[in-house]
Design a protein around this motif. Sequence first.
Motif, short mmCIF file in Angstrom:
data_model
loop_
_atom_site.label_atom_id
_atom_site.label_comp_id
_atom_site.label_asym_id
_atom_site.label_seq_id
_atom_site.Cartn_x
_atom_site.Cartn_y
_atom_site.Cartn_z
N PHE A 1 32.54 15.81 -17.00
CA PHE A 1 31.62 15.76 -18.05
C PHE A 1 31.81 17.01 -18.76
N TYR A 2 31.81 18.42 -17.96
CA TYR A 2 31.48 19.52 -18.68
C TYR A 2 32.85 19.86 -19.52
N ARG B 1 19.81 22.28 -20.88
CA ARG B 1 20.34 21.45 -20.10
C ARG B 1 21.65 21.41 -20.01
N LEU B 2 22.52 22.20 -20.89
CA LEU B 2 24.06 22.39 -20.60
C LEU B 2 24.03 23.52 -19.54
N HIS B 3 23.18 24.72 -19.50
CA HIS B 3 23.24 25.53 -18.50
C HIS B 3 22.61 25.35 -17.22
N GLY B 4 21.82 24.16 -17.36
CA GLY B 4 21.29 23.55 -16.10
C GLY B 4 22.37 22.96 -15.41
N VAL B 5 23.32 22.35 -16.03
CA VAL B 5 24.73 21.44 -15.58
C VAL B 5 25.57 22.57 -14.91
N GLU B 6 25.60 23.90 -15.70
CA GLU B 6 26.50 25.04 -14.92
C GLU B 6 25.80 25.79 -13.75
N LEU B 7 24.45 25.63 -13.62
CA LEU B 7 23.86 26.00 -12.22
C LEU B 7 23.99 24.84 -11.23
N MET B 8 23.96 23.82 -11.60
CA MET B 8 24.34 22.89 -10.75
C MET B 8 25.74 22.89 -10.18
N GLY C 1 24.06 34.83 -25.23
CA GLY C 1 23.05 35.21 -24.40
C GLY C 1 23.05 34.68 -22.96
N PHE C 2 22.33 33.59 -22.63
CA PHE C 2 22.27 33.30 -21.12
C PHE C 2 23.49 32.37 -20.89
N GLY C 3 24.20 31.85 -21.85
CA GLY C 3 25.44 31.23 -21.79
C GLY C 3 26.49 32.07 -20.97
N SER C 4 26.58 33.27 -21.43
CA SER C 4 27.40 34.14 -20.83
C SER C 4 27.20 34.57 -19.44
N VAL C 5 25.87 34.23 -19.26
CA VAL C 5 25.53 34.72 -17.80
C VAL C 5 25.91 33.62 -16.99
N THR C 6 25.48 32.25 -17.51
CA THR C 6 25.93 31.14 -16.48
C THR C 6 27.35 30.99 -16.48
N THR C 7 28.03 31.38 -17.24
CA THR C 7 29.71 31.36 -17.27
C THR C 7 30.05 32.47 -16.08
N ALA C 8 29.60 33.42 -16.27
CA ALA C 8 29.70 34.68 -15.33
C ALA C 8 29.47 34.24 -13.74
#
Length: 246
Positions: free
Chosen positions: A115-116, A139-146, A184-191
């Motif tokens: 999906f991602y 929601r996208l960042h939530g998927v990354e956390l999951m 911002g937080f998108g770079s954090v979830t990627t990292a």
Amino acid sequence: MYKSTIRLLLLNAILVGSTLFASGQSWDYPVKPGSEEWAKLNDVSERIKACQIPEDIVTKLPTEELFTLCTKHPFFRSYAFANSPIEGFRNSMGSFNGYSELLKRPNALEVMADFYKKENFSRIDTLKTDIAKGEYSLRLHGVELMMSNDLLIGKLSAEKKKLFLKTIYAKYEEKLAYKEELGGFGSVTTAFLAAKVIPTIAELKVISVLPASKKMESFQTRMIPFDQDIVDPILKSLSASLALLN
């Protein structure tokens, strides 16, 4: 400032509900935020109970549908209220039997990663309000956390871990075109995702591409602190890792 903005968007998104990441479903939540029934529930524990999938249904749902239901769970975005986003995610979703069932599925991360990989971030351009855009990013960042779950990552074969790492980097590059919404937080979830996957790949573990420090260890386990002096080196290590694997 960033957390205050995210929390405001979260509150608005909860009030208006969600249609993002929707797909065909055989089951849906009988009570949803914004409805009269939801308002009548007295506390969080009652709302958590109202969101549970019947036991005779949850084990029969396809992995794809379980994943979709998780992203549509009323508390899926509640991680934004927590100081530690990953701990907030685990706390908010840990009591949901649909999430527990998803973690048992051997193909769970493959479904999420597929999906991602296919998700087109240009969808943001079609969203007309800041609330809708904020909900999308949450929601996208939530998927990354999951997807950062150690149990799920451990179920991937060595080759699929490498492919997953490539997907993480490719989607990070796509995020750069939407810095206002996914930066911002998108770079954090990627990292955070990269910091979880890189140490599980044998070729990368041997050469230790991630810098070692107490702050790094804290970030890898609790996702805090997520300062630039932690995030940026991981993103550089992500790029270096792919160069080593190619």
